[in-house]
Design a protein around this motif. Structure first.
Motif, mmCIF file in Angstrom:
data_model
loop_
_atom_site.group_PDB
_atom_site.id
_atom_site.type_symbol
_atom_site.label_atom_id
_atom_site.label_comp_id
_atom_site.label_asym_id
_atom_site.label_seq_id
_atom_site.Cartn_x
_atom_site.Cartn_y
_atom_site.Cartn_z
ATOM 1 N N LEU A 213 -6.075 -3.652 -2.110
ATOM 2 C CA LEU A 213 -5.203 -3.820 -0.949
ATOM 3 C C LEU A 213 -5.881 -3.287 0.309
ATOM 4 O O LEU A 213 -5.778 -3.894 1.388
ATOM 5 N N SER A 214 -6.576 -2.167 0.182
ATOM 6 C CA SER A 214 -7.300 -1.609 1.326
ATOM 7 C C SER A 214 -8.430 -2.542 1.760
ATOM 8 O O SER A 214 -8.655 -2.761 2.961
ATOM 9 N N LEU B 108 0.829 -1.206 0.000
ATOM 10 C CA LEU B 108 0.000 0.000 0.000
ATOM 11 C C LEU B 108 0.864 1.257 0.000
ATOM 12 O O LEU B 108 0.595 2.214 -0.731
ATOM 13 N N MET C 204 -4.691 -0.131 -5.105
ATOM 14 C CA MET C 204 -4.819 0.441 -3.772
ATOM 15 C C MET C 204 -6.162 0.071 -3.151
ATOM 16 O O MET C 204 -6.239 -0.222 -1.952
#
Length: 650
Positions: A637-638, A339, A634
């Motif tokens: 991944l979050s 991240l 992103m």
């Protein structure tokens, strides 16, 4: 988790209706406990795989590896309850992710197969083989080739355990007709992509009737897991063990031949003859249990839950869940690192334009104002933290001054030659007078010779200024080709216009310099220093008549080159040199830098008036794709980070 709670381990007799109801109630309690302890972890990994997190990091998984004809397909059939492709040669030609999801009794069997952009749902277990073969033919082509693209097959059924396996092509040594000579190496490379990951549990399938130490599948597993910490072996075909060789199998089971910390399990699945005789999987499972229960050497292994497909299913589920549990903290750290890297990389691409049309105008105005500020800063003397144009223009101005200095030396040589050859230059005037026009022509010639280097200097400056302005444009609008094209066009047009203006004024000024005129007091002062006044009085006292009525030549500007030295005649060219030395840079700075910057800033700000803003903000495909890819990365991944946080807190 206690393996006794696994529903796949439960076997109840129900002689009457009351006992049957009791068993169902008891079974329901176990299922709830199973769901609460096991299902969340497996569903977490399924969720992570579904959102595509494997593009960023490896997930805990179980990879099934075996030599050809090792019984690998039979084991997977027994676990899944469906027939998978069988046959001679390479049957598994693509990695097959087999996701088994247990549901309560009474629910319908359902399967979903996914690959590339295809997703199909079907409800007939007999169709599994045809769907898998179709997918393999699409990915790997018709024939016997292989492909590393993943096929996902999710089976939801009351008759399976919660488990996810990845079936890999069987290891082969000799290519068959239609296969490339290096097919064996291709398969090994494909298998290694999965088994070498420390997040993968390697499930190695080995027949009981071969020397386990010589099997290629186990050797590959040992190569990537020399301590045997993440390898579990399945011994198949126990009914083919030669009489007297049972003790050797028990030595293997005890880890005395090839030690594996996760150990060994023996299973007896359907063979080809059983399939030909239409032996059902349910009947094959019953016969498997009877085989081990009545076996003189292996029966005690049944009590230790180290034989049968049922024990294997339970063991694999527990192994996978424990593996997931221990992997979650590491996954969290990896996600955090990635991240941070994505956020850093995103800075290189800036923020993309808004998707809403109503916000595009203000976004465009903001970007153009930023560009305008950069241009203004570029043209500001001594701009802190910014590269200013003066540092680039100064060497060019210096070169212009050097050219002027050289022309002064050439002028001195020409003056010297003129004074030394006075008789050649003298016209009809009397011998005591020299022709001023000769001196004037000499100055005009040298001034005219400066025209070309002056124009060249302007062109060099134009190139530098234009290049720097364009560089600012590239910096401010790297991903907007249409907007960049418009701004670059404005830069080129303004510079062309300003260059023409400067060149016109420069040529006018050079024409003025040919007039040979000055009121510079320095010029007069220097002449005085050379005692020009005294010499002029001497010349004016000369009379054509030597008598008393002789007439003096008062107020005549006489240049007698026989008495005027080159040092005196060069004084005026000093004035020319100084004026041109300053005028050209000042002309350039005013029109090609200052005024050009003001014009560019004004034109760029009004650029969006009546323009197609959405087109101006259309990004370059590669830059836009990269930014979108980073945003997607992103986002997943979050999402993964949040899902794992929830799982760890359970």
């Amino acid at each position: 988790m206690d393996t006794s709670t696994s529903p796949v381990m439960l076997e109840f007799d129900s002689p009457d209706e009351n006992e049957h109801s009791l068993v169902e109630e008891k079974n329901g309690v176990f299922l709830k406990q199973w769901d609460s302890q096991v299902r969340p972890y497996i569903e977490t990994i399924d969720y992570l795989r579904r959102i595509g997190i494997e593009k960023d990091l490896a997930l805990p998984s179980i990879a099934v590896v075996g030599d050809q004809s090792s019984g690998k397909s039979s084991v997977l059939e027994a676990l899944s309850g469906v027939a998978l492709p069988r046959g001679s040669g390479i049957v598994t030609r693509c990695p097959l992710e087999l996701k088994l999801r247990k549901i309560h009794s009474g629910s319908n069997w359902t399967a979903i197969i996914s690959y590339r952009d295809v997703q199909e749902t079907f409800t007939n277990p007999a169709q599994v083989e045809s769907y898998v073969r179709k997918a393999q033919n699409i990915l790997a082509g018709d024939g016997v080739g292989i492909c590393d693209e993943l096929i996902s097959l999710e089976i939801t059924s009351p008759d399976v355990c919660d488990l996810t396996l990845i079936d890999l092509p069987g290891i082969t040594r000799v290519p068959v007709k239609g296969q490339p000579e290096d097919i064996g190496d291709q398969i090994r490379r494909l298998i290694l992509k999965f088994v070498e990951k420390k997040e993968t549990i390697n499930l190695v399938v080995v027949p009981c009737n071969v020397d386990i130490a010589t099997t290629e599948a186990l050797r590959m597993a040992q190569g990537v897991d020399p301590q045997g910490t993440r390898t579990l072996a399945i011994l198949t075909k126990p009914d083919l063990v030669d009489k007297g060789a049972e003790a050797d199998i028990l030595q293997i089971m005890q880890g005395k031949v090839v030690p594996l910390k996760k150990g060994y399990i023996i299973v007896k699945c359907r063979g080809q003859s059983d399939i030909n005789e239409n032996l059902s999987l349910a009947e094959a499972t019953r016969l498997e249990t009877e085989f081990f229960r009545s076996h003189s050497h292996f029966s005690y292994l049944l009590d230790e839950q180290r034989v049968t497909t049922r024990c294997l299913a339970n063991r694999l589920t527990n192994v996978l869940v424990e593996h997931i549990k221990t992997s979650l903290p590491s996954l969290t750290e990896q996600i955090q690192v990635r991240l941070s890297a994505v956020r850093v990389e995103l800075r290189n691409y800036g923020h993309g334009p808004p998707l809403e049309p109503g916000k595009m105008g203000s976004y465009l105005s903001k970007r153009i104002l930023e560009f305008s500020d950069h241009i203004g800063e570029l043209c500001r003397t001594g701009a802190s933290g910014e590269r200013n144009l003066y540092s680039l223009l100064r060497p060019v101005f210096k070169q212009w001054e050097i050219q002027l200095r050289d022309s002064k030396a050439y002028f001195r040589e020409a003056i010297t030659e003129m004074t030394e050859n006075y008789e050649v230059h003298r016209g009809r005037e009397l011998i005591t007078f020299s022709d001023y026009c000769v001196y004037e022509s000499l100055i005009q010639k040298h001034v005219n010779d400066l025209k070309l280097p002056a124009v060249e200097t302007v062109k060099i400056i134009r190139g530098i200024v234009q290049s720097e302005f364009r560089a600012v444009c590239e910096l401010c609008f790297p991903n907007f080709p249409h907007l960049k094209y418009k701004i670059l066009g404005q830069i080129d047009e303004i510079q062309s216009k300003q260059e023409a203006k400067v060149e016109k004024r420069l040529l006018e000024y050079i024409s003025m310099e040919k007039l040979v005129y000055t009121q510079d007091p320095i010029f007069t002062q220097k002449l005085v220093q050379f005692q020009f006044v005294e010499q002029r009085q001497e010349y004016e006292s000369i009379s054509l008549d030597t008598g008393e009525n002789a007439t003096s030549l008062n107020n005549c500007a006489v240049f007698d080159t026989r008495k005027l030295t080159p040092e005196k005649l060069i004084i005026y060219y000093e004035i020319v040199y100084q004026r041109l030395s300053d005028y050209v840079p000042m002309l350039v700075l005013l029109f090609m830098l200052k005024e050009a910057a003001i014009m560019l800033r004004a034109e760029s700000i009004t650029l969006q008036d009546g323009a197609d803003i959405s087109k101006l903000l259309t990004e370059d495909s590669e830059a836009g794709r990269k930014r979108a890819e980073l945003y997607q990365r992103m986002e997943r991944l979050s999402q993964a980070q949040e899902r794992i946080r929830i799982s760890i807190s359970l």
